[in-house]
Design an enzyme around this catalytic site. Structure first.
Site: not given
Ligand code: COA
Length: 324
Positions: A113, A242, A272
């Protein structure tokens, strides 16, 4: 005699035809439009088909960047991609050939990225050193091919696309000048974002840890380039970071003191797009008339490697075609 500076004179973007909405994803996996919008800010993304390879999207974006600059060739072509058409050879020579550019230096940069920031910085070094007088810098990725269709944490975020910038030699006072850059890496964190080396492996990401590291790495690099060009956070007209998650963009703005309203938002429509993310957001800003020539702009990214960096530049004087 004033020093030679690389100046952006053209921008272009390309997107696959197929729009995949949050609702479409919710029919295939346990997620919802409400969750995706609230936790990421994304509404839809594009998925490439078999004819829309990374090189095809890169070629279209590059043609549009050349047209935007009103030129037909460049002395150097870099494709930032981590989803090349083939593991070997690189994608850049093929894109150069598609553009009718034979014999020029053409190579890929794989910084996931952060790829576009890496490619733009290195192209600007090549121009300011006098090694070449112009360059095409393309960010292009088709990560949706590598996603596990059952992994809701990656499927909701990623989309495919390409974006390109044309640069040539100029001076630091011209609109579009690339004024400062900073690039970094930390290979001890390589497993945070990876496609393991085994047959049929899917893209993997440790979302929470990536979120935390992305915020601190991008904020630090933004502060580094601001100090180098002598701009205060208040003076920045646009933060083009990004486009991975809306919450990351707002947190970087608040940590660096750049008003949140200055953060360019394009992820709602494309998700993304990895190395294409920043040039596509720039192209979108250009087509929407969000910027005026000479505006103070900071670009920043974080990605697999891990890699990160930032660039300070002024907004170019250009017209751009809408890729949507
Ligand atoms: N739909 C519904 N629920 C979801 C889900 C989805 N697509 N993805 C995760 N969940 C759930 C999880 O299972 C968890 O449930 P629980 O509380 O019952 O265990 C809850 O939502 C929270 O999960 P979590 O992993 O803490 O979510 P988050 O708020 O961290 O969001 C991302 C997940 C991936 C969106 C986030 O971490 C993110 O954007 N990370 C950075 C990604 C990034 O920048 N990548 C590229 C860099 S190059």
């Amino acid at each position: 005699m004033s020093a030679v500076t690389a100046v952006i004179r053209g921008l272009g973007g390309a997107l696959p035809e197929r729009v995949v909405s949050n609702h479409d994803l919710s029919t295939r996996m346990d997620t919802s439009d409400e969750w995706i919008r609230r936790r990421t800010g994304i509404s839809e993304r594009r998925h490439s088909n078999d004819t829309e390879s990374t090189s095809v999207l890169a070629t279209t974006a590059a043609k549009r960047a050349l047209a935007s600059a009103g030129v037909a060739s460049a002395g150097l072509l870099i494709v930032a991609t981590s989803t090349p058409d083939k593991i070997c050879p690189a994608t850049a020579p093929k894109v150069a050939a598609n553009l009718g550019l034979y014999g020029i230096a053409a190579y890929d940069i794989a910084a996931v990225c952060s790829g576009f920031i890496y490619a733009l910085a290195t192209a600007s070094w090549a121009i300011s050193s006098g090694s070449v007088d112009s360059a095409l810098v393309i960010g292009a990725d088709t990560f949706t091919r590598l996603l596990n269709p059952r992994d809701r944490t990656t499927s909701v975020i990623f989309g495919d696309g390409a974006g390109a910038a044309y640069l040539s030699a100029g001076t630091s006072g011209e609109p579009g000048a690339v004024l400062a850059s900073t690039l970094h890496s930390d290979g001890t964190a390589e497993t945070l974002i990876q496609v393991p080396r085994s047959a049929g492996a899917f893209f993997e990401m440790q979302g929470k840890e990536v979120f935390t590291q992305a915020v601190s790495a991008m904020s630090d690099s933004v502060e580094t380039v601001l100090a180098r060009v002598g701009w205060t956070a208040d003076e920045v007209d646009s933060l083009i970071a990004h486009q991975a998650n809306l919450r990351i963009l707002s947190t970087v703005a608040s940590v660096t003191g750049i008003p949140g309203s200055k953060a360019e938002i394009h992820l709602d429509r494309v998700g993304n797009t990895s190395a294409a993310s920043i040039p596509l957001a720039m192209t979108n800003a250009g087509t929407k008339g969000h910027r005026i020539p000479g505006d103070k702009v900071v670009l920043t990214a974080f990605g697999g490697g891990t890699t990160w960096g930032a660039i300070a530049m002024t907004w170019p004087s250009i017209s751009v075609v809408d890729p949507h």
